[in-house]
Scaffold this motif. Structure first.
Motif, PDB file in Angstrom:
ATOM      1  N   ILE A  60     -31.968  38.473  -4.586  1.00  0.00           N
ATOM      2  CA  ILE A  60     -33.328  38.358  -5.142  1.00  0.00           C
ATOM      3  C   ILE A  60     -34.395  38.609  -4.082  1.00  0.00           C
ATOM      4  CG2 ILE A  60     -34.993  36.731  -6.153  1.00  0.00           C
ATOM      5  CD1 ILE A  60     -32.972  37.954  -8.145  1.00  0.00           C
ATOM      6  N   THR A  77     -37.969  39.215 -10.977  1.00  0.00           N
ATOM      7  CA  THR A  77     -37.470  39.116  -9.601  1.00  0.00           C
ATOM      8  C   THR A  77     -38.423  38.280  -8.748  1.00  0.00           C
ATOM      9  OG1 THR A  77     -36.417  41.280  -9.821  1.00  0.00           O
ATOM     10  CG2 THR A  77     -36.721  40.459  -7.603  1.00  0.00           C
ATOM     11  N   LEU A  80     -38.169  34.642  -9.739  1.00  0.00           N
ATOM     12  CA  LEU A  80     -36.956  34.027  -9.168  1.00  0.00           C
ATOM     13  C   LEU A  80     -37.127  33.764  -7.677  1.00  0.00           C
ATOM     14  CD1 LEU A  80     -34.205  36.067 -11.049  1.00  0.00           C
ATOM     15  CD2 LEU A  80     -34.652  33.610 -11.262  1.00  0.00           C
ATOM     16  N   LEU A  83     -39.033  30.685  -7.425  1.00  0.00           N
ATOM     17  CA  LEU A  83     -38.141  29.573  -7.766  1.00  0.00           C
ATOM     18  C   LEU A  83     -37.292  29.168  -6.567  1.00  0.00           C
ATOM     19  CD1 LEU A  83     -36.981  27.782 -10.146  1.00  0.00           C
ATOM     20  CD2 LEU A  83     -35.200  29.512 -10.290  1.00  0.00           C
TER      21      LEU A  83
END
Length: 125
Positions: A60, A77, A80, A83
């Motif tokens: 990622i 992407t 993420l 995240l």
């Protein structure tokens, strides 16, 4: 973006550690609170699952920086990447409160640096 390479490389080091832990090597003082030198079977399985997530995180960050082709849209992407940056920030705090001196001294700075790389990559993309 060099920062993504650094973040991916640092997280690869963590993935290597967790791979060793999953195979029963005596490095447990660096992970999961440092309670065990050799992880019991159930935690070895957790370490193995963690390695898969860590490898996904490396993909990622490299995709977010447009270093490797993206499997997802840039929005997904990038989301993420944010995240994982958030997770690593929380992980750094948890490592800082670990009872294990080795985890505090080694894994906390590693998590901070990795989180920084994920944050910068996500913001700059």
């Amino acid at each position: 973006m060099i920062i993504a390479f650094i973040g991916g490389g640092l997280f690869l080091l963590v993935a290597c550690l967790y791979t060793l832990l999953a195979f029963g090597f005596p490095y447990g003082e660096f992970a999961m609170g440092g309670k065990y030198t050799v992880m019991p079977i159930r935690l070895r399985v957790a370490c193995g699952c963690s390695v898969l997530i860590q490898l996904f995180a490396i993909i990622i960050i490299l995709q977010t920086a447009d270093i490797i082709p993206s499997l997802f849209s840039i929005g997904i992407t990038r989301g993420l990447c944010f995240l994982f940056a958030s997770y690593l920030t929380l992980n750094a705090m948890m490592n800082g409160f670990s009872k294990s001196r080795k985890e505090r001294l080694v894994m906390t700075p590693l998590a901070i640096l990795t989180a920084f790389c994920f944050w910068i990559t996500a913001i700059a993309s």
